[in-house]
Design an enzyme around this catalytic site. Sequence first.
Site, short mmCIF file in Angstrom:
data_model
loop_
_atom_site.label_atom_id
_atom_site.label_comp_id
_atom_site.label_asym_id
_atom_site.label_seq_id
_atom_site.Cartn_x
_atom_site.Cartn_y
_atom_site.Cartn_z
N CYS A 28 40.57 42.09 48.89
CA CYS A 28 41.96 42.26 49.35
C CYS A 28 42.52 43.61 48.90
O CYS A 28 42.86 43.78 47.73
CB CYS A 28 42.82 41.12 48.81
SG CYS A 28 44.56 41.32 49.21
N CYS A 44 46.26 43.49 47.81
CA CYS A 44 46.50 42.92 46.47
C CYS A 44 46.03 43.88 45.37
O CYS A 44 46.72 44.05 44.37
CB CYS A 44 45.73 41.61 46.27
SG CYS A 44 45.60 40.57 47.72
N ASP A 45 44.85 44.49 45.54
CA ASP A 45 44.22 45.18 44.42
C ASP A 45 44.23 46.71 44.52
O ASP A 45 43.93 47.39 43.53
CB ASP A 45 42.77 44.70 44.26
CG ASP A 45 42.72 43.21 43.96
OD1 ASP A 45 43.67 42.72 43.32
OD2 ASP A 45 41.75 42.54 44.35
#
Length: 320
Positions: free
Chosen positions: A136, A139-140
């Site tokens: 992701c 997200c990261d």
Amino acid sequence: MQQAQYQLIIVGGGPAGLTAGLYAARGRLDVLLIEKGATGGQVLVTDWVDNYPGFAEGVSGFDLIDKMTAHADRFGLQKRFANIASLDLTGDIKSVTLENGEVLTAKSILLCTGARPRKLDVPGEYEFSGRGVSYCATCDGPFYRNQEIAVVGGGNTAIQEALHLTKFATKVTVIHRRDELRATKILQEKAFCNQKIEFLWNTRVAEIRGSKTAGVEELLLRHSNNEESVLKVTGIFIFIGIAPNTTILPLDQLRTDESGFIITDHEMATSIPGVFAAGDIRSKRSRQIVNAAGEGAVAELSVERYLGNQAFDQPLNCSE
Ligand code: NAP
């Protein structure tokens, strides 16, 4: 005879489930949507959506889902956030057993459980998951500011997310097993023009290496001529397609394809009467947000036909 609690239970709250929920709520069905986490599915972790009609400037995945959820809410869609333990789809009345033991029943079920990222299945992938291995970018990505990272895959997701990751990383190496991308041409153009993106063609990741303290440190790569090389990176983002979310589905009852996606007809009906499927969980070639939303609408109209004309068995609502 036993009475069902609902006319329709929708399982999953991504674009397909939310659109079906909107249509069902407007169609005045007694409908419940069950979602295990937040609504949105994979779109929620998509940085930017540039091809959903009506959003000429593009829209973030988060905002698009927020609007879809608000739209269904406006028509009073009932939602329940709970984990499902099992489903029984046989018989005229279908049942959904929640993990807390509660059993919900419905005359029809719409499966919109979607799909999840596929794994590379190489040494180090599991060990370093969350410590340099990610699925992701939204997200990261921010964890990789000023670092060199790799993206695996040549499809729309890999290229779109590689572009997104250039906002943080100093260099993004896209590792692809062939010498040609599968991604749509406009994304290819953007990636080829981006100075921070480099391509490694005809190459596979054979191993992800690192240490307990530092996480991912390097990748062992195998090229199509069987030569090996090492690429120093601190992160690897894997976007090599999707696998169906079937954990809660009774696969002995449903017809699926060889990859486990549910087979439906053009009206979204599965092999079981009263059971429908829409979105990425379906066996099909095109997986776009707009497809999922369209299929949600088609499925709900099929549900209405399946249930017959039961309009206005609820009190009239003259306030809207
Ligand atoms: P995808 O289109 O199936 O692409 C997967 C990529 O990973 C392919 O390039 C494939 O290589 C590669 N791959 C597969 N298995 C591999 C392995 N074991 N090792 C190395 N590489 C491997 O998957 P996706 O990009 O996740 O997209 C899924 C669906 O969502 C697609 O229908 C896509 O069009 C859609 N989508 C659309 C958008 C958009 O419209 N903006 C954005 C994201 C996703 P090969 O090419 O050699 O097969």
